[in-house]
Design an enzyme around this catalytic site. Structure first.
Site, PDB file in Angstrom:
ATOM      1  N   HIS A  85       0.808  -1.231   0.000  1.00  0.00           N
ATOM      2  CA  HIS A  85       0.000   0.000   0.000  1.00  0.00           C
ATOM      3  C   HIS A  85       0.832   1.267   0.000  1.00  0.00           C
ATOM      4  CE1 HIS A  85      -3.901  -1.989   0.979  1.00  0.00           C
ATOM      5  NE2 HIS A  85      -3.098  -2.872   1.555  1.00  0.00           N
ATOM      6  N   LYS A 126      -8.972  13.599   5.138  1.00  0.00           N
ATOM      7  CA  LYS A 126      -8.116  12.416   5.109  1.00  0.00           C
ATOM      8  C   LYS A 126      -7.091  12.591   6.207  1.00  0.00           C
ATOM      9  CE  LYS A 126      -7.138  13.522   0.678  1.00  0.00           C
ATOM     10  NZ  LYS A 126      -7.206  12.423  -0.259  1.00  0.00           N
ATOM     11  N   ARG A 127      -6.315  11.535   6.512  1.00  0.00           N
ATOM     12  CA  ARG A 127      -5.254  11.703   7.500  1.00  0.00           C
ATOM     13  C   ARG A 127      -4.361  12.890   7.105  1.00  0.00           C
ATOM     14  NH1 ARG A 127      -4.746   7.718  11.584  1.00  0.00           N
ATOM     15  NH2 ARG A 127      -2.927   8.953  12.138  1.00  0.00           N
ATOM     16  N   LYS A 184       0.281  14.257   1.603  1.00  0.00           N
ATOM     17  CA  LYS A 184      -1.082  14.526   1.123  1.00  0.00           C
ATOM     18  C   LYS A 184      -1.319  16.027   0.897  1.00  0.00           C
ATOM     19  CE  LYS A 184      -2.995  10.466   3.559  1.00  0.00           C
ATOM     20  NZ  LYS A 184      -3.577   9.595   2.514  1.00  0.00           N
ATOM     21  N   THR A 205      -8.862   6.236  -1.848  1.00  0.00           N
ATOM     22  CA  THR A 205     -10.183   5.635  -2.071  1.00  0.00           C
ATOM     23  C   THR A 205     -11.280   6.668  -1.843  1.00  0.00           C
ATOM     24  OG1 THR A 205      -9.969   4.764   0.171  1.00  0.00           O
ATOM     25  CG2 THR A 205      -9.642   3.213  -1.634  1.00  0.00           C
ATOM     26  N   LYS A 259     -15.123   7.816  -3.595  1.00  0.00           N
ATOM     27  CA  LYS A 259     -16.362   8.083  -2.847  1.00  0.00           C
ATOM     28  C   LYS A 259     -16.943   9.441  -3.225  1.00  0.00           C
ATOM     29  CE  LYS A 259     -14.373   5.302   0.813  1.00  0.00           C
ATOM     30  NZ  LYS A 259     -13.546   5.317   2.038  1.00  0.00           N
TER      31      LYS A 259
HETATM   32  C1  26M Z   1       3.012   0.675  10.355  1.00  0.00           C
HETATM   33  C2  26M Z   1       3.889   0.384  11.379  1.00  0.00           C
HETATM   34  C3  26M Z   1       3.568   0.684  12.688  1.00  0.00           C
HETATM   35  C4  26M Z   1       2.334   1.257  12.965  1.00  0.00           C
HETATM   36  C5  26M Z   1       1.455   1.534  11.943  1.00  0.00           C
HETATM   37  C6  26M Z   1       1.787   1.243  10.629  1.00  0.00           C
HETATM   38  C7  26M Z   1       0.854   1.563   9.542  1.00  0.00           C
HETATM   39  C8  26M Z   1      -0.516   1.588   9.753  1.00  0.00           C
HETATM   40  C9  26M Z   1      -1.369   1.905   8.746  1.00  0.00           C
HETATM   41  C10 26M Z   1       1.319   1.844   8.273  1.00  0.00           C
HETATM   42  C11 26M Z   1       0.449   2.143   7.254  1.00  0.00           C
HETATM   43  C12 26M Z   1      -0.906   2.179   7.494  1.00  0.00           C
HETATM   44  O1  26M Z   1      -1.811   2.482   6.553  1.00  0.00           O
HETATM   45  C13 26M Z   1      -1.355   2.930   5.329  1.00  0.00           C
HETATM   46  C14 26M Z   1      -2.520   3.279   4.456  1.00  0.00           C
HETATM   47  O2  26M Z   1      -3.622   3.519   4.908  1.00  0.00           O
HETATM   48  N1  26M Z   1      -2.260   3.295   3.172  1.00  0.00           N
HETATM   49  C15 26M Z   1      -3.278   3.658   2.236  1.00  0.00           C
HETATM   50  O3  26M Z   1      -3.878   2.484   1.725  1.00  0.00           O
HETATM   51  C16 26M Z   1      -4.997   2.798   0.911  1.00  0.00           C
HETATM   52  C17 26M Z   1      -5.662   1.507   0.529  1.00  0.00           C
HETATM   53  O4  26M Z   1      -4.875   0.813  -0.370  1.00  0.00           O
HETATM   54  C18 26M Z   1      -4.559   3.607  -0.285  1.00  0.00           C
HETATM   55  O5  26M Z   1      -5.712   3.977  -0.987  1.00  0.00           O
HETATM   56  C19 26M Z   1      -3.792   4.855   0.148  1.00  0.00           C
HETATM   57  O6  26M Z   1      -3.265   5.516  -0.975  1.00  0.00           O
HETATM   58  C20 26M Z   1      -2.663   4.456   1.092  1.00  0.00           C
HETATM   59  O7  26M Z   1      -2.024   5.601   1.612  1.00  0.00           O
END
Ligand code: 26M
Length: 820
Positions: free
Chosen positions: A363, A556-557, A562, A667, A671
């Site tokens: 991702h 978004k976050r 971003k 995503t 939406k």
């Molecule tokens: C990693 C290590 C330690 C703690 C947390 C994490 C971690 C948690 C969530 C790392 C990444 C995380 O999420 C990343 C994320 O949300 N990525 C998004 O994924 C979506 C679905 O595929 C994409 O549409 C987004 O572009 C992408 O940023």
């Protein structure tokens, strides 16, 4: 009006009412005379839950009976949001519930609004997992999600004096949607050491001994499908102290305190979701969470497989496991360990099973998000797993060396162990080596991973191992539930609600693009959604916004990549322009409401600065009499799934403006368009495919292309770069103290001006401003604008998560739906 057959769940109003009364009086032990909204919610949820359970049991029995292949979706995050409205849709009977609740003196929207979000995720990755569960159930795929039952989900965000403050999200108080399975437990081992011994045949076997044990308890949540009785399962693990002799001894010998401390330590594992999004910080507890969850899930999966009495080589015919990012990569090692240490298979036989079982979804390409763990931590926490990782790496590197004897650096480049100080385990590499397919989540992203971070692996394994599955969203939640009026209008023109099952039939809308009456209805619905959001803004922030203004939304976050900073700098630029205008010019200016929302990771200081700046700009602009309705700046607190359901349908324009090449897919872009909003965006992630589908005349694209990013960054570093002149004016305003203490925002300014502008804010500023100007112009022509919205919605069929899941099923899981 086009209403679905909503009458399967309950025969009639009376039947539903009876159920509600029964639950209030017996399950909740309350009287109908003091039944408040909370009790009415509880009883309504329980009434629908009763119906759900029947389908759930039948589905599970049938899946067991037919012994069909199952998908296991391993994700540390499931951002589910609320369940009741979704249960009503899928069980059917929402109309009955509405009129019955009416009769009892409740409004169904208020009742639905009582539920806490199940917010077990950070953002896109977690919400994607939730959309996938919905699609897999709706398409009748036998599928289980596996995750952690966090006691605290993502924190709640409060804004105090313009700053983010985090508040714990204790969401489990009353949760009718989960079923504790106290009889389904797995003991999970940590620490200890490995002793080698000989078995009866003289073969060396590894024994992982000592250390400590924590017990995993299963909690199940039903996942109903749309217009099908199929109801899948989401199994979440909760940690508790193992009830071994050890605790007893401590307790009995009076060591109560340390006995309680042990218990708390065990419970800590599933206590809290890590609130980082796209950042890896290598904390030991996080690795413990990962192993705890992975080991419990695999034990469960293997236990189920063993009941079928099949040969081990049939395992991949019965089981497909999808790794949602690298977070569950230990599953690769754990399955290999089970097969060789517990089940006595030979290495090669076991490894063939492992790699045929797993698929890995990447991702992100952001280097700071790629998971790595220090070898020393592994050695301490999971000593046997480290040995197996070393063996996996050894065999892998041997095969690479054979094929590429002349490439001296190749081995160190692709090694699962990074020879750094300290040595690190590269989880993405382990996931690639342990899987038969690796996919990115949008075309550009999948190309990028194959040409950059995983380039060597494409050489080694060939391009066939790598594929793209562009993300999608469930139209049930993100159109029908969030935007019921638009859904009804669409149903009236496309032949009923079948479009919710095959989103490509939205293309029937295209013939109404020039239909004046249709456009009017369409515009009225958008307006009503904006009025609803305006009321929400009034009630939460006490700010009045004009629903006729253009609603410009970025939710978004909060993350530098971003580029919410680009947006707020643009807002400041607009503000300065308005201030310079004459009264005549102001009359011609198109009114706008700039709406922001999103959480910053608690340790991400720069993201918190961005939130602070947005809020400070808001407090200056919103009370400036020169500006009036021409510009309002809103920061909505605590953006989450249920708020998204209010915000997204109310947008005219949404911003998806990441630096090219950084947003894997996105995503929310899908939406917003599906709800009849237009997009301003960069050539990044799924924006590119959205453009391909809806046509470039229906989207506002701007900015640098991903292939130019490297050169531009290089130029910054070597000084061939001056800040954009418009942006310089914005910086001058900030540093003059117009928006509060300039020192507060020094870092935001100098990141762009003095420190290499890594995210290319300055490079893209002018084209962003120009494009926003085009937006203003085009919004003035409402007929044309609405046509664009309708045309776009008509062409969004591709972005259903149903299409996406069918691609995974065919290309990665090799699985068929189970006919009902
Ligand atoms: C990693 C290590 C330690 C703690 C947390 C994490 C971690 C948690 C969530 C790392 C990444 C995380 O999420 C990343 C994320 O949300 N990525 C998004 O994924 C979506 C679905 O595929 C994409 O549409 C987004 O572009 C992408 O940023």
């Amino acid at each position: 009006a086009w209403t679905k057959n909503q009458f399967d769940g309950f025969k009639n109003k009376d039947e539903f009412e009876k159920e509600v009364v029964r639950h209030v009086e017996t399950t909740l032990a309350r009287s109908m005379f003091n039944c408040d909204d909370v009790a009415a919610y509880s009883a309504t949820a329980l009434a629908f839950r009763d119906r759900l359970i029947k389908d759930w049991n039948k589905t599970q029995q049938r899946q067991t009976f037919t012994d069909s292949k199952r998908i296991y979706y391993l994700s540390l995050e499931f951002l589910m949001g609320r369940a009741l409205d979704n249960a009503m849709l899928n069980v059917k009977g929402k109309d009955i519930a509405k009129s019955a609740l009416d009769e009892l003196g409740f409004r169904i929207e208020d009742i639905i609004g009582q539920e806490n979000d199940a917010a077990l995720g950070n953002g896109g990755l977690g919400r994607l997992a939730a959309c996938f569960l919905d699609s897999m159930a709706s398409l009748n795929y036998p599928a289980w999600g596996y995750g952690l039952r966090y006691r605290y989900g993502i924190f709640k965000q409060e804004i105090i004096d313009g700053y983010q403050v985090e508040v714990p999200d204790y969401w489990l108080d009353f949760n009718p949607w989960e079923f504790p399975r106290h009889d389904v437990t797995v003991d999970i081992q940590f620490y200890g050491h490995v002793r080698k011994s000989q078995d009866a045949n003289g073969k060396t076997v590894a024994n992982w001994e000592g250390g400590e044990t924590v017990t995993a308890v299963a909690y199940d949540m039903p996942i109903p499908g749309y217009d099908t009785p199929s109801t899948n399962n989401l199994r979440l693990w909760s940690s508790k102290a193992a009830s071994g002799e050890f605790d007893f001894q401590k307790f009995n010998s009076g060591e109560y305190e340390s006995s309680v401390a042990d218990q708390q330590r065990a419970e800590t594992i599933s206590a809290v979701l890590y609130p980082n999004d796209n950042l890896d910080r290598g904390k030991e507890l996080r690795l413990k969470q990962q192993y705890f969850w992975v080991a419990a899930s695999l034990y469960d999966i293997v236990r189920r497989f063993k009941k079928s009495k099949r040969a081990w080589r049939e395992f991949p015919d019965q089981v497909a496991i999808q790794l949602n990012d690298t977070h569950p990569t230990l599953a690769v090692v754990e399955l290999q360990r089970i097969l060789i240490d517990k089940e006595g298979l030979e290495w090669d036989e076991a490894w063939a099973i492992v790699t045929a079982t797993f698929g890995y979804t990447n991702h992100t390409v952001l280097p700071e998000a790629l998971e790595k763990w220090p070898v020393g931590l592994f050695q301490h926490l999971l000593p046997r797993h480290l040995q197996i990782i070393y063996d996996i790496n050894l065999f892998f590197l041997q095969s690479v060396e054979k094929r590429f004897p002349d490439d001296r650096d190749m081995l160190s480049r692709v090694s699962i162990i990074e020879e750094s100080q300290p040595k690190m385990v590269r989880m993405a590499y382990l996931a690639i080596v342990g899987s038969h397919k690796v996919n990115g989540v949008a075309e550009l992203h999948s190309d990028l991973i194959q040409t950059t971070i995983f380039k060597d692996f494409v050489k080694i394994y060939g391009a066939d191992k790598f594929t793209n599955v562009t993300n999608g969203i469930t139209p049930r939640r993100w159109l029908h539930q969030a935007n019921p009026r638009l859904s009804e209008l669409i149903a009236s023109k496309t032949g009923g609600y079948d479009y919710l099952k095959d989103l490509t039939t939205l293309n029937k809308l295209e013939q109404y693009v020039d239909d004046k009456a249709f456009r009017k209805e369409w515009a009225e619905i958008k307006y009503a959604n904006k009025v609803r959001l305006a009321k929400y803004i009034k009630s939460t922030l006490d700010i009045t916004v004009n629903p006729a203004a253009l609603f410009d939304v970025q939710v978004k976050r909060i993350h530098e990549y971003k580029r919410q900073q680009l947006n707020i700098f643009g807002v400041i630029y607009r503000y300065l322009q308005i201030k310079e205008m004459s009264a005549e010019e102001r009359k011609k200016q198109a009114p706008r409401v700039s709406i922001f929302g999103g959480k910053a990771a608690p340790g991400y200081w720069m993201a918190k600065q961005i939130i602070h700046l947005i809020n400070n700009v808001g407090s200056v602009v919103n009370k400036d009499p020169d500006v009036g309705d021409l510009l309002k700046v809103i920061f909505l607190e605590d953006y989450n799934v249920s708020k998204a359901e209010i915000i997204i349908p109310a947008s005219d324009l949404s911003e998806h403006i990441s630096t090219a090449g950084t947003e894997a897919s996105g995503t929310s872009n899908m939406k917003f368009v599906l709800n009849g909003g237009l997009i301003i965006g960069t050539c990044d992630g799924a924006n590119i495919e959205i453009t391909r589908e809806i046509g470039q005349e229906n989207i506002f694209l701007f900015g640098t292309l991903s292939e130019d990013v490297e050169d531009l960054r290089h130029n910054h570093t070597y000084g061939k770069h001056a800040v954009d002149s418009g942006l310089q004016k914005v910086f001058d305003a900030i540093t003059s103290g117009k928006f509060g203490d300039a020192n507060d925002f020094g870092a935001l300014v100098s990141a762009v001006r003095d420190h290499g502008d890594y995210y290319l804010v300055s490079d893209d500023f002018q084209s962003y401003i120009d494009t926003q100007k085009m937006v203003d112009e085009e919004y003035k022509n409402q007929e044309e604008w609405v046509s664009k919205c309708i045309r776009s919605v008509a062409r969004m069929g591709f972005f259903s998560s149903d299409r996406c899941i069918n691609e995974y099923a065919e290309e990665i899981w090799n699985i068929e739906p189970l006919a009902v």
